[in-house]
Motif scaffolding. Structure first.
Motif, PDB file in Angstrom:
ATOM      1  N   HIS A 112      57.410  -6.503  44.859  1.00 22.92           N
ATOM      2  CA  HIS A 112      57.053  -6.110  43.492  1.00 22.92           C
ATOM      3  C   HIS A 112      56.374  -4.738  43.506  1.00 22.92           C
ATOM      4  O   HIS A 112      56.735  -3.847  42.722  1.00 22.92           O
ATOM      5  N   LEU A 113      55.411  -4.580  44.400  1.00 16.46           N
ATOM      6  CA  LEU A 113      54.687  -3.306  44.499  1.00 16.46           C
ATOM      7  C   LEU A 113      55.606  -2.180  44.959  1.00 16.46           C
ATOM      8  O   LEU A 113      55.485  -1.048  44.489  1.00 16.46           O
ATOM      9  N   ARG A 114      56.524  -2.499  45.861  1.00 12.64           N
ATOM     10  CA  ARG A 114      57.457  -1.466  46.328  1.00 12.64           C
ATOM     11  C   ARG A 114      58.329  -0.958  45.194  1.00 12.64           C
ATOM     12  O   ARG A 114      58.543   0.259  45.035  1.00 12.64           O
ATOM     13  N   GLY A 132      70.243  -6.883  41.101  1.00 12.85           N
ATOM     14  CA  GLY A 132      69.290  -6.588  42.162  1.00 12.85           C
ATOM     15  C   GLY A 132      68.204  -5.631  41.712  1.00 12.85           C
ATOM     16  O   GLY A 132      67.839  -5.568  40.532  1.00 12.85           O
ATOM     17  N   GLU A 133      67.722  -4.842  42.647  1.00 10.68           N
ATOM     18  CA  GLU A 133      66.577  -3.966  42.390  1.00 10.68           C
ATOM     19  C   GLU A 133      66.943  -2.724  41.586  1.00 10.68           C
ATOM     20  O   GLU A 133      66.116  -2.203  40.826  1.00 10.68           O
ATOM     21  N   LYS A 134      68.169  -2.239  41.719  1.00 12.11           N
ATOM     22  CA  LYS A 134      68.542  -0.964  41.111  1.00 12.11           C
ATOM     23  C   LYS A 134      68.371  -0.936  39.594  1.00 12.11           C
ATOM     24  O   LYS A 134      67.777   0.013  39.058  1.00 12.11           O
ATOM     25  N   PRO A 135      68.882  -1.923  38.832  1.00 15.91           N
ATOM     26  CA  PRO A 135      68.669  -1.861  37.378  1.00 15.91           C
ATOM     27  C   PRO A 135      67.192  -1.940  37.001  1.00 15.91           C
ATOM     28  O   PRO A 135      66.773  -1.331  36.014  1.00 15.91           O
ATOM     29  N   SER A 188      54.478  -0.534  34.369  1.00 11.72           N
ATOM     30  CA  SER A 188      55.537  -0.936  35.291  1.00 11.72           C
ATOM     31  C   SER A 188      55.226  -2.254  35.987  1.00 11.72           C
ATOM     32  O   SER A 188      56.138  -3.054  36.247  1.00 11.72           O
ATOM     33  N   LEU A 189      53.961  -2.497  36.304  1.00 12.98           N
ATOM     34  CA  LEU A 189      53.591  -3.744  36.969  1.00 12.98           C
ATOM     35  C   LEU A 189      53.994  -4.964  36.140  1.00 12.98           C
ATOM     36  O   LEU A 189      54.496  -5.955  36.673  1.00 12.98           O
ATOM     37  N   SER A 190      53.735  -4.876  34.843  1.00 16.37           N
ATOM     38  CA  SER A 190      54.093  -6.006  33.978  1.00 16.37           C
ATOM     39  C   SER A 190      55.582  -6.041  33.670  1.00 16.37           C
ATOM     40  O   SER A 190      56.209  -7.103  33.658  1.00 16.37           O
ATOM     41  N   THR A 191      56.180  -4.867  33.443  1.00 18.22           N
ATOM     42  CA  THR A 191      57.599  -4.805  33.094  1.00 18.22           C
ATOM     43  C   THR A 191      58.487  -5.238  34.253  1.00 18.22           C
ATOM     44  O   THR A 191      59.568  -5.803  34.042  1.00 18.22           O
ATOM     45  N   ALA A 245      59.715   3.508  41.556  1.00 16.86           N
ATOM     46  CA  ALA A 245      60.010   3.941  40.185  1.00 16.86           C
ATOM     47  C   ALA A 245      58.960   4.936  39.688  1.00 16.86           C
ATOM     48  O   ALA A 245      59.299   5.945  39.053  1.00 16.86           O
ATOM     49  N   THR A 246      57.693   4.674  39.987  1.00 16.80           N
ATOM     50  CA  THR A 246      56.625   5.565  39.527  1.00 16.80           C
ATOM     51  C   THR A 246      56.683   6.906  40.237  1.00 16.80           C
ATOM     52  O   THR A 246      56.446   7.958  39.625  1.00 16.80           O
ATOM     53  N   LEU A 247      56.998   6.886  41.528  1.00 16.26           N
ATOM     54  CA  LEU A 247      57.100   8.143  42.287  1.00 16.26           C
ATOM     55  C   LEU A 247      58.196   9.035  41.716  1.00 16.26           C
ATOM     56  O   LEU A 247      57.970  10.235  41.483  1.00 16.26           O
TER      57      LEU A 247
END
Length: 247
Positions: A55-57, A115-118, A184-187, A62-64
């Motif tokens: 989750h953190l990754r 997966g993770e991409k979307p 982003s953490l919640s979304t 995304a934030t970076l």
């Protein structure tokens, strides 16, 4: 003592969070009253620690990327040659706030798959606006006397940007990043609806099995992470503000 109380509480929250992620079974007696007989009180379909790290990754990546793009756009529109692109840039960074996260995921899945991409695309779009606007505010509200002194010292535009403008704007930029990370953490939890490995997996499992303990675990971990990261970035913002003031 009062001044140290918030720090002590944050330390306790961090300790409880780490303990729960490493040894969740030790908290089972607290969660057992929330579930039906014979139902698991601790999420047992995967490792909570692994899901938290994934989750953190996802949020970090995304934030970076959002930070790099938003800061570069803000720099562009605050230069004389890029001022005409201000409205276009604002329209672009507002795209993420226009569409609900679920809609972004629905549009992204056919293009990039499950997966993770979307999830990364949705978080990236949602994270652009606060970082862009804060960077723009920081770069356009610099002390005039400082900028004139830099010009008088013979510094080039690029030197002023790197040595004066960005360092002085950094506290405001960090404030935008802080807001973006919390969003982003919640979304990111909804990313589990498209097979991304996030803490939303725990919440969805709880909803499907009517297990309140699962829902509580996922929600509280995300909430604790948001509080700790928000406070950490707030402390960094204060430190940078003091450093900029002393400079």
């Amino acid at each position: 003592m009062k001044a140290w109380l918030p720090t002590i509480l944050r330390g306790l929250l961090l300790l409880v969070l780490v303990t729960f992620l490493v040894t969740p079974a030790s908290f089972e007696p607290l969660l057992r009253p929330l579930v039906q007989p014979n139902a698991p009180a601790i999420y047992d379909q995967g490792s909570l620690l692994d899901l938290t790290l994934l989750h953190l990754r996802t949020v970090f990546i995304a934030t970076l990327v959002a930070t790099v793009i938003a800061v570069l756009l803000a720099i562009l529109v605050t230069r004389p040659f890029g001022a005409e692109f201000l409205q276009l840039s604002r329209s672009l960074v507002n795209i993420g706030q226009t569409f609900p996260p679920v809609a972004v995921l629905a549009l992204a899945v056919p293009a990039v798959g499950f997966g993770e991409k979307p999830t990364l695309i949705a978080l990236f779009l949602y994270g652009l606006l606060p970082i862009f606007e804060n960077t723009l505010t920081g770069l356009t509200n610099l002390p005039r006397s400082v900028m004139e002194a830099a010009r008088g010292a013979g510094m080039t535009d690029f030197q002023r940007l790197l040595q004066i403008e960005l360092p002085l704007s950094l506290p405001v930029i960090v404030a935008g990043i802080r807001l973006s990370v919390v969003i982003s953490l919640s979304t990111a939890t909804i990313g589990s609806t498209v097979a991304a490995k996030t803490l939303g997996e725990v919440i969805i499992a709880g909803l499907q099995s009517n297990n309140l303990a699962f829902i509580l675990q996922g929600g509280l971990i995300v909430g604790a992470l948001a509080v700790l990261i928000y406070d950490g970035l707030s402390a960094a913002e204060v430190m940078l503000t003091r450093r900029a003031g002393s400079t």
